[in-house]
Each structure stands twice: as C-alpha cells, then as structure tokens.
Design a protein around this motif. Sequence first.
Motif, mmCIF file in Angstrom:
data_model
loop_
_atom_site.group_PDB
_atom_site.id
_atom_site.type_symbol
_atom_site.label_atom_id
_atom_site.label_comp_id
_atom_site.label_asym_id
_atom_site.label_seq_id
_atom_site.Cartn_x
_atom_site.Cartn_y
_atom_site.Cartn_z
ATOM 1 N N ALA A 216 -59.779 -52.647 -36.137
ATOM 2 C CA ALA A 216 -58.188 -52.669 -35.952
ATOM 3 C C ALA A 216 -57.350 -53.255 -36.910
ATOM 4 O O ALA A 216 -56.254 -52.924 -37.145
ATOM 5 N N LEU A 217 -57.945 -54.329 -37.528
ATOM 6 C CA LEU A 217 -57.373 -54.978 -38.857
ATOM 7 C C LEU A 217 -57.209 -54.004 -39.905
ATOM 8 O O LEU A 217 -56.101 -53.809 -40.460
ATOM 9 N N LEU A 218 -58.032 -53.006 -39.969
ATOM 10 C CA LEU A 218 -58.069 -51.806 -40.976
ATOM 11 C C LEU A 218 -56.979 -51.110 -40.490
ATOM 12 O O LEU A 218 -55.986 -50.486 -41.282
ATOM 13 N N ALA B 153 -51.187 -46.511 -33.185
ATOM 14 C CA ALA B 153 -51.692 -46.271 -31.837
ATOM 15 C C ALA B 153 -53.353 -46.622 -31.853
ATOM 16 O O ALA B 153 -53.770 -47.028 -31.361
ATOM 17 N N ALA B 154 -53.932 -46.655 -33.244
ATOM 18 C CA ALA B 154 -55.345 -46.672 -33.492
ATOM 19 C C ALA B 154 -55.518 -48.167 -33.465
ATOM 20 O O ALA B 154 -56.597 -48.988 -32.650
ATOM 21 N N LEU B 155 -54.539 -48.814 -33.522
ATOM 22 C CA LEU B 155 -54.501 -50.376 -33.611
ATOM 23 C C LEU B 155 -54.434 -50.869 -32.340
ATOM 24 O O LEU B 155 -55.302 -51.789 -31.715
ATOM 25 N N LEU C 171 -57.815 -52.888 -30.570
ATOM 26 C CA LEU C 171 -57.690 -54.417 -30.180
ATOM 27 C C LEU C 171 -57.854 -54.451 -28.704
ATOM 28 O O LEU C 171 -58.709 -55.343 -28.288
ATOM 29 N N GLU C 172 -57.459 -53.452 -27.836
ATOM 30 C CA GLU C 172 -57.838 -53.291 -26.564
ATOM 31 C C GLU C 172 -59.210 -53.225 -26.292
ATOM 32 O O GLU C 172 -59.970 -54.066 -25.518
ATOM 33 N N GLN C 173 -59.949 -52.261 -27.001
ATOM 34 C CA GLN C 173 -61.367 -52.192 -26.825
ATOM 35 C C GLN C 173 -62.150 -53.290 -27.235
ATOM 36 O O GLN C 173 -63.158 -54.058 -26.705
ATOM 37 N N ALA C 174 -61.673 -54.139 -28.421
ATOM 38 C CA ALA C 174 -62.165 -55.377 -28.871
ATOM 39 C C ALA C 174 -62.283 -56.241 -27.775
ATOM 40 O O ALA C 174 -62.817 -57.234 -27.607
ATOM 41 N N ALA C 175 -60.823 -56.345 -27.195
ATOM 42 C CA ALA C 175 -60.782 -57.477 -26.193
ATOM 43 C C ALA C 175 -61.529 -57.380 -25.190
ATOM 44 O O ALA C 175 -62.147 -58.169 -24.748
ATOM 45 N N HIS D 253 -48.339 -58.384 -31.904
ATOM 46 C CA HIS D 253 -48.203 -57.353 -32.653
ATOM 47 C C HIS D 253 -47.453 -56.219 -31.402
ATOM 48 O O HIS D 253 -46.524 -55.640 -32.083
ATOM 49 N N PHE D 254 -47.757 -56.601 -30.176
ATOM 50 C CA PHE D 254 -46.864 -55.814 -29.225
ATOM 51 C C PHE D 254 -46.167 -56.568 -28.283
ATOM 52 O O PHE D 254 -45.701 -55.970 -27.455
ATOM 53 N N GLU D 255 -45.768 -57.816 -28.638
ATOM 54 C CA GLU D 255 -45.109 -58.791 -28.063
ATOM 55 C C GLU D 255 -45.412 -58.722 -26.623
ATOM 56 O O GLU D 255 -44.615 -58.485 -25.767
ATOM 57 N N ASP D 256 -46.771 -58.637 -26.143
ATOM 58 C CA ASP D 256 -47.301 -58.595 -24.889
ATOM 59 C C ASP D 256 -47.263 -60.124 -24.320
ATOM 60 O O ASP D 256 -47.971 -61.067 -24.751
#
Lengths: 860, 108
Positions: free
Chosen positions: A700-702, A710-712, A716-720, A742-745
């Motif tokens: 995700a960082l890459l 989109a990939a990010l 990130l969701e998968q990592a979480a 990043h997504f202001e979530d």
Amino acid sequence: MIDRTRAHGYTVGRPALFAAFRYLLEWCSHERPLLLLFDNLQRFDETSVELFSQLLPTLQQTDVMLVVTLRDPSQRITAGHRSLVAELLHGPRAHAIEPRRLSRQEVTVLARSEEVELTSDEARRVTDESGGNPLFVLELLRAIAEARRARENVDLQSSLSEARVLRRISSVIQHRFSALAQGTQKLLQVAALLGRHVAHLELSALSLVNGDLHASLAEAERAGFLRSEPHHSYRFTHELVRRAVVATISGAEQARISESAARQLEESFGAARRTPRGSARGASLRGNTEDARDRGIHYSLVTANRAIETYAWESALATADDLLAQYGTYLDRDTTSRLRLVRGSALFRLARRYEAFKEFLAVFDYFYEMRDLDAIIMLLRNHSYVEAGDVEVHHIAKQALKLLTPGSSREFDVRYHYAFTCNAAIGDYESALEQADRLVELAESTPDAVRSTLSLSKRAYILFRLRRFEEANEHIRRLPDMDPGRAPLIANYATMVRAGLARIEGRTEFATRLYERCVEVVRLADDTALTATMIHFVARMALHRGDWMSAMRLSRDSAELHPMNGNAFHQFILGCYYSGNFAEGDNKLSELLAQSSKTPTLRGTIPANAACSIALRFASTGERRWVDDGTWIAATLIRDTNAHPVPVARAGFALAHTLRTEARTGGEVDRSLVELARAGLDVNTRYAVLQDDYALYARALLAELDGDEAALATLLEQAAAHARHISNLPALAWILCDIATHFEDTDARREAAELASRLKMEPLLRTLNTAPLLTKREVEVLGLVSEGLTEPADRRFPRHQHAHRLATRRQHIAQTRMCKPYGGRERSTSARTHTHRIDAWPRPCGSPMLFAPAATTAAA
Amino acid sequence: MLVGREIETRALHDALARLESGAGSQWLVRGEAGIGKSALLADLRDEGVRRGAAIADIVLIEGATVESLWPWIIVAQELVHALSPEQRSAAAKALGPAGVGALNTACG
C-alpha cells in the motif's frame, strides 16, 4: 560427538563392541581385583549409559568394585541416567553414599588442617555461610587466611553477597583471586579461558601472561587455584573455581583474550608455512624441506581448528585460504576437505551463510560419494560443535548422528536431512522440498515415530514457507504423538509449525499457547539458541496484543540467551517505539546497528531488523536519524542475490516504509529505490516469509508513492483485515491511522484512536492528532465495534482472510455504521448485544483441521 | 583421612579389602557440587594403588566435551595398558579376533 562404534572409516557392530567390553572386563577381573571409579555419571553420553546398563549384570557378578559419583541435582540427568542409577542400586551388593554437610566442629578441624585457627564465632559463621559444604568451607578458610596475611579486617558477612550459595562461593573465590599478584591473576584468567587443563607450554607461548610464569604458577598453586599434573600441565582445583575466575573477565575481554591467545598460539605452533618453527623449522634446517612442508601444513591445520575453537573466525579463514592457495595441489583429499570445513565454519560466523552452507554441502556430498562415513561423522560433529548456537544445524547434526547406524537405509536419511537443512537455511525452499519429499518417503518405509515426525514436520515447514498452507496442515494432522521428553527438539518442530499455522489462521490464543509450550519443550533439550527463538515467538504474540511489558521482557530474555537473535532485538525496539519509549529503543537500535556493522555481507537477521527499526522510528518521529544507514542496508540486502528471503522481504518492507515517510515529509524519493523495495517484497509472493499484514501494508505504501489511489485503498483495507484477523493490534492501529488520514475516514480514526488509547501508543495518538486519551466509555464502545460488531453476514469474515477479497476494511466500516444512530449508553449496550451474539456463532474455523478445503478454494 | 568423611571412607576401604577376597560391590556417591564426592574417589584410588588393585580411574569433568563411549574407551585403555605382554596376548586370545578388532577400532 564422535560415535565410536563407527570410528575410523569402517563400522563396528554395536553388539560386537559391547560384547568385547564385557569380555575384557570379565577377563581382567579374573586376573586381579578391579576397581572402577567413575566421576560425574551425569556427564556420561547416551551410548556410554547404554553400555553401562548392559555391563552392569557382569559387573555385579564379577570381582569388580565399582564406585560412581553423581551430581545431584543436575540438569543433565536424563531418563537413561535415572534408569541406570536405579539398576545400579538394585544389585545385592549395592550401596549408596550421600556425604553430609560438615558440622561446626568438623569445620574447626578442617581449618586446623589448613593451618587456620578459628574462634568459635568464626567457625559458626563459616559453617553458616558455607552450609557445611567442604569445598565452600575450604574457599572461605583460604579467604580468611589470605586476609589475615594481608592484615585485613576480616568481615565475612560483608564479603559475601546474600545471593545463593554458589554465587556466594564465587564471590569468595573472586575475593581471593583479587588478592593475588597482577601477573598471577592474568595467568589464571588466560588459563581459565583455555580450559580446565592447561599445559605449561601453551602458557609460555602467550605474551598475555606477563612476568615470571613459574612464580605465577607457584602462587596460583599455593592459593589453591591450580594443581600440577603430570607432563608439565596444570588443572584448576575445581570447575567452580575456574568458572569463578572466568566470571572476573567481561564478555568483550573474554573475546579479546580468546582471539589474542589463538593468534599467539598460531604464531608459536602453526605459522610454519611462512617462517618454519619448532619441528618444522628443525626439519627444514636439516635440509628435509618436504618434511618441513608436511609439518607446516599439519600445524596450520591445527592452528585453523584452534582458531575456530577460540572464535577467531577471521584468523581461521585466512589460515585455511592461505594453505589452500599455497599448497592446493599438494594437499591430500582429507586435508583439503578439512580446510574447506574450516572455511565453511568461519564463513558462517562471518555472516556469509550462503557460501558457508554451499561449502558444507559440497564437502558433505563429496564424502558421501566416497562412502567415507568416518569423514561424514567428523564433518557433522565439527559443524555441530561450531554452530552450537545455531538451532537448525545443531539439531540436524545431532539427529544425523543418531540416524547414521550401520547397514541401514538411514545413511540416506543423513544425506537428505543435511541437504534439507542447508537448503532451508539459505532459503532455497524448492530444493529443500525435494529433500523433504525424499525424507517422508523414506520414513514411510520404516515405521518409526521419531523419523516420521521429523520428516513430516520438515515437509510441513517448507510447505508453509511455500504458501501451501493446506498441505502443511495435512502433514501436521498426520503427525504421530511425540513424547517431548523422548525427543524434545523433534516434538518442538511439529509444535512450532502447528503454532505458525494457527497464527496465520487467526487462532491467536491457541498459537500463543503452542509457542509457550515450545519454550517448555526446548528447555527439556537444553538448547539455548532454540529456547531463545521460541521465547521470541511468545514475545511476538505479546507484541501483537499490545502487551508491551511482556513483549519487551521476553524479547530481552531472548536476546540475552542468544545475542545473534536480531528478531528479538527488533521486537524490543518495536515495543519501545510503539509505546513511545524512544530513549530505550534508540539505545537498543544503536546496539543492533553496531552488530550489523560487524557482518560484512549484511546477511542474517540483524541488519534487516535494524533497517525495519529505523523505518519505524522515522515514521513515528519524522526524525532522519540513521535513515541513510537503514536505506543503504535495505538496498544492499535486496541487491544481494544470495541473501536469504526473510531478510530480503524485511528489507523491502523497511525501504517502502522509509520512502513513504520521506515523501510525506517533503523529501525527494528515488524511483529506483521504489522498484528495489518492490523487488524485495516480491519475495513474499512466492514464500511466506513476512506477515501478510506487513506485506500488504508495504504494498500500500508503494501504491501511495505511485499515486495509485484505488490500489492504495484496496491494499490498506486488506492489510487492516489481515491485521485484525491475526489480532496484530499495533499494526492494525497504524494501518487504520493511514486509512483515516488518507481517506478522511472518521470511523477508522476513531477505531485507531481507541486502539492507541487502549494500548497507550503515544506516538500514534500524536499522529492522529486526537486528545491524548479517549474516555473509558469511548474505549469500551469502540473496542466492541472493532472486535467485529457487524451484521450476521460477516460470519464469513474469518474465512476469507487469506483471500483478501471480501473482508475489506471498507465493508467493515460500512457494516459498523449500524451503530451510528445510537449514542452514549444505548450505543454501548448495542455493541455488547451484538458482541454476545457474534460470540455465540460457531467458529467457521473451529474444526480440528486448521485449513478447511473450502477456505483454500476461496483463497485461490 | 578426610575430615567428616570417616564413616564413608572406612566403608569404602573395607569394601576394597573385601574385593581382594573376591567380593565385588557397587557404590553410588551422590550429592551437590563441592560436597566431597571426588575427594572420596581420590582417597579410594590412593588406597587402591597401595593395595595393588587394577584401577581404571575415570574422571568426567563438568563442561568438558566428551566423545561417545569415551569413559569406556578409557577403561579399556587403562586395563589393557596395565597388562603385561603375556597377559595381553592371553586377553587377546580370550577376546577373539572380532573382540580385539572391535576394541581396536573403537579405541583408536
């Protein structure tokens, strides 16, 4: 340990050898009375104990007086020893003696015999302090005598610590030691490091020993430290005395003296190849150059081995290289192989593992092709000795020696076991799998629980590494029950693989219990390095829970047991940095970097872990301290085509993390380094060498660096999801923080804040820019939400962790919005209700089989 | 005489005396480090030397690296070395070629 039943290139049938011993004893005892004295039965090896048991009936029926001493209690006593002792005491003419402690009167008598007059009060105190143990009494008496000679005011109480008896006596010995002349002290320190027995000739060759050697030896003998032996040699009066002297030398000083002694002994006895000395020189001066050369080669070989034994790796490598270069074609096969063995050992210790293992494998195969079993045994024995701190090699060498019995197919086992170990150690998992396949095949041909367990465990481990989790699980299920007391290391291997599978399957508590069991099992085997590794695993589970204190304590224990365990160091640093203790983390990181600088090729676990620690520090604080070092280490490791996959993957993670922080702090990012990080992480797609949550996060960082939003988001969701699945709470908190920023979530922010508050992750709270701590109620509610307060449909959640498809963070957030309409008490109640309901669901992965076929299909 | 070990020493010396009349015995001396186990053994060895018993005195040291069967190899070496050439030939004959070969191989 050499198996003498197989010595000298051809095999001796064990029954024949045992029978020969029996006949010899019978014959000799008929000739004249026979007195057999054995000191320290607990030191007997397995084969000797076995022979002893077989000879016992003969000994009980013949004219033999047998006296055996046994240190009790002793950690070395095995079931075999206990059984032997029981048999020994079972005989009709068997007696047991347990020397009692000395009384005060006896202490007084002993003092008089040592020419020390004690008052009744002094006698009482000596008796109390020594516990009536004669050795300790003698040491105290000597201390008193020396103190009186020096007109000191004797205060026994203050001279002795209040620690255990052994420690007390050490301090007494050390007190007496400090009263000796400087030259004698130095002599004793050097001698203590050389061993319990030391030759006059060896001491005289060392410039480390200053002053008049004869006078020093005489003083050491007078003071009861040394005792002269035949052939101009000396021995320490007791092993405890030697240990007490060794304890006066710091670790660094011990290494320095060992290395210096090795160098000087080499110069004195082994430098014949350059400036012939001793017999080589004599032969040369007499004109016999060939003889001089042979002797020179012999001395150099001895020197090289001596250097290995005294940890002078550079010296050993240089000697072996010189000898091979100078006399390469002249050397016979045996000498060449032995020199290659030395090179391999030295290369290993100098962190050039790849070359070392390849070298060992080549030598092993060569001997194997020549059917030279004696040489194979020696190779394994040497390797085992040299790598005594290395879990795998030590273990396999011991196993190999056990398996290498005459005339059986087990000879083949040795070859495959050893090749397996080498390939697994250098990360060539495909080759290791081939060896493991063969081992399993061989094990199936003969019903043997030990071999079967070992082979299946090894294959399961490689399948795990190759991401063939279900097959690994199948193997684990097939494992027969193994009694840890019988074969602790093998039992541990199986448990370790089982724990690894449980961990990635999300059964965190079960995995923790298994790892804790591993620690107990390996302690039975008395294997320090393996114990350190297992403790490190337990520490990792504590770290995942956010239990900083336990994680740091266990990591420290692990690192102290095995200082080359870079993973333990890293975990300690993680604990520090996650909890905001940067001072202590920085100290440990300095140590890690210092150790990294000693490894010329940067291979091994230490440099990669240093790079990871630096990356985390940079991300947590924004400070650039050590960042350039970390980047360089990571890049060098990834570029090293012979490096092990584990450090390469870690280097990829460290590089990606560092570059992203660089970008966020306004620095310039080198695109070639981004590609390098990607290459490092690619290793993890083939092998399971990095935790998936970390690997996904790094990807995700890459993606962030690539600007691929989109990939990010997906990564990130998968990592979480994965971090949540395996309950890696600190990682989850940081990933959620990234999602939030990043997504202001908002939900992600709140959950991250909850975790950070609960785990007291001050640096993360600062990054989240929230109030230092949430209220207790907020923590509770958000905790319940983060535990999986979702719709019943989310029962699928744990199943698809490895697929990384459905259980995304975004869906999870969407599902948890059900809580939004509530607030305060209602919200908390709702959270609890849902949690209870979720707890009541049957676990999708609760079957005995860790990886159900359906899960694997989904993962595919 | 060892201080405080009179009973143990006497028992061992008596057993050694009985050995001369053909009565063997087995003894286990156990206890903590430094309690005097090795001292009792050393005292018995001296007594054995005085009485002329064939002695194979094996001392295994804590912390030493020992090879497999090492204690028994030393026993064999000590016993064989104590024999006269004639006794050695007789022993070899009693052991037979297989026994001699096995011991030679193992003891190097």
